[in-house]
Write an enzyme that holds these catalytic residues in place. Sequence first.
Site, PDB file in Angstrom:
ATOM      1  N   ASP A  39       1.106  -9.457   4.103  1.00 23.00           N
ATOM      2  CA  ASP A  39      -0.013  -9.073   4.983  1.00 23.00           C
ATOM      3  C   ASP A  39      -1.384  -9.234   4.331  1.00 23.00           C
ATOM      4  O   ASP A  39      -2.402  -9.244   5.031  1.00 23.00           O
ATOM      5  CB  ASP A  39       0.143  -7.617   5.438  1.00 23.00           C
ATOM      6  CG  ASP A  39       1.313  -7.412   6.372  1.00 23.00           C
ATOM      7  OD1 ASP A  39       1.960  -8.412   6.733  1.00 23.00           O
ATOM      8  OD2 ASP A  39       1.580  -6.251   6.736  1.00 23.00           O
ATOM      9  N   GLN A  97       8.732 -15.380   8.106  1.00 21.84           N
ATOM     10  CA  GLN A  97       7.506 -15.408   7.287  1.00 21.84           C
ATOM     11  C   GLN A  97       7.703 -14.768   5.919  1.00 21.84           C
ATOM     12  O   GLN A  97       6.901 -14.962   5.015  1.00 21.84           O
ATOM     13  CB  GLN A  97       6.382 -14.639   8.000  1.00 21.84           C
ATOM     14  CG  GLN A  97       5.952 -15.277   9.290  1.00 21.84           C
ATOM     15  CD  GLN A  97       5.254 -14.271  10.200  1.00 21.84           C
ATOM     16  OE1 GLN A  97       4.038 -14.235  10.260  1.00 21.84           O
ATOM     17  NE2 GLN A  97       6.012 -13.470  10.922  1.00 21.84           N
ATOM     18  N   ARG A 155       2.003 -26.049  28.844  1.00 26.10           N
ATOM     19  CA  ARG A 155       2.132 -24.596  28.990  1.00 26.10           C
ATOM     20  C   ARG A 155       1.498 -23.917  27.775  1.00 26.10           C
ATOM     21  O   ARG A 155       1.277 -24.544  26.745  1.00 26.10           O
ATOM     22  CB  ARG A 155       3.604 -24.200  29.095  1.00 26.10           C
ATOM     23  CG  ARG A 155       4.439 -24.659  27.914  1.00 26.10           C
ATOM     24  CD  ARG A 155       5.775 -23.916  27.793  1.00 26.10           C
ATOM     25  NE  ARG A 155       6.713 -24.104  28.845  1.00 26.10           N
ATOM     26  CZ  ARG A 155       7.965 -24.579  28.675  1.00 26.10           C
ATOM     27  NH1 ARG A 155       8.385 -24.963  27.469  1.00 26.10           N
ATOM     28  NH2 ARG A 155       8.787 -24.664  29.691  1.00 26.10           N
ATOM     29  N   GLU A 196       0.805  -1.226   0.000  1.00 21.71           N
ATOM     30  CA  GLU A 196       0.000   0.000   0.000  1.00 21.71           C
ATOM     31  C   GLU A 196       0.841   1.282   0.000  1.00 21.71           C
ATOM     32  O   GLU A 196       0.431   2.281  -0.597  1.00 21.71           O
ATOM     33  CB  GLU A 196      -1.017   0.002   1.151  1.00 21.71           C
ATOM     34  CG  GLU A 196      -0.414  -0.227   2.506  1.00 21.71           C
ATOM     35  CD  GLU A 196      -1.455  -0.035   3.631  1.00 21.71           C
ATOM     36  OE1 GLU A 196      -1.176  -0.504   4.735  1.00 21.71           O
ATOM     37  OE2 GLU A 196      -2.502   0.583   3.388  1.00 21.71           O
TER      38      GLU A 196
END
Length: 341
Positions: free
Chosen positions: A127, A273, A162, A103
């Site tokens: 994203d 990522q 956990r 963007e």
Amino acid sequence: MKIGVLTGGGDCPGLNAVIRSVVRKGTQEYGFEFVGLRDGWLGALRDKVVPLDIAAVRGILPRGGTILGSSRTNPFKHEDGVARIKDTLTAHGVDALVVIGGEDTLGAATELSRQGVPLVGVPKTIDNDVAGTDYTFGFDTAVGIATEAIDRLHTTAESHMRTLVVEVMGRHSGWIALHAGVAGGANVILVPERPFDIDQVCGWVKNRFRTNYAPIVVAAEGAVPKEGHVIVQDRALDEYGHVHLSGIGEWLAQEISRRTGTDARTTVLGHIQRGGTPSAFDRWLATRFGLHAADAVNDGAFGTMVALRGTEIVRVPLDETRGRTKVVNPSLYDEFEVFFG
Ligand code: F6P
């Protein structure tokens, strides 16, 4: 016709696939010549222009990153930015640009297009938050990496009973958190679009322990507690006014531990990522975007961006996407609430 190609903003898997396909189609079908502008808009400002031909793009389809380099340079934050870009294009005989960006980079492209620079945009980002396209390439790869991480974290979380908190990227939108969280069977998914209640999160965590399973909490880096602020790594702003996020995962682990009296740890996936080879879907989408960008240039469809709508590649006026972020729709998020806790 001579075309300049640039990649701007955070890199993502599939950038090289676009570069390859736009050069292949533009050269073979339309007889275009190409040059690359190094490091996004920086190359256009500083006259960093490199040759780009079919030989230069051989073998790059499966390679992550970008052979052209990238940066978060905003030409409108540099003195005489527009004039300098126009000078670079004139000096190299460049008739039009193919701008591959998210963007921010496409926002700058929109303004440059208004000011007379002929260009076609190609949306990218892990994203998946660029308005006007159903998907951006890079996203599918990032979701795959995050899902694999969550799968692995389940087994170690259960061995130690956990909570494991996984922080994924997603500054303004929770697409990666939502898709990877659902695919990985997370017990709590936190996205920037929906400020969360820490008491409710702890309730879900306790509930999960009650059924003798260990909770996995997936949080987008931009997730924010109802009564709190987004957590940042440092306050320095980049040229588009963004701070460096990260820290919500650690904050959550500490709060969960303190409030439930159980052990909680954090894994921050970060740039893992964004790195490495693109998934097959991202190679497919990026290749199609490159082919259609070459067509758009040939048709003189400047000031547009190629986009995915359903299974079709369409052209969207850049003006229509400016300043809009594609966020997770609340009703989509609500679909998965049955899995929380
Ligand atoms: O824009 C993509 C993105 O990966 C965001 O999810 C993240 O907030 C940002 O880039 C990180 O940017 P940088 O690599 O510049 O720290």
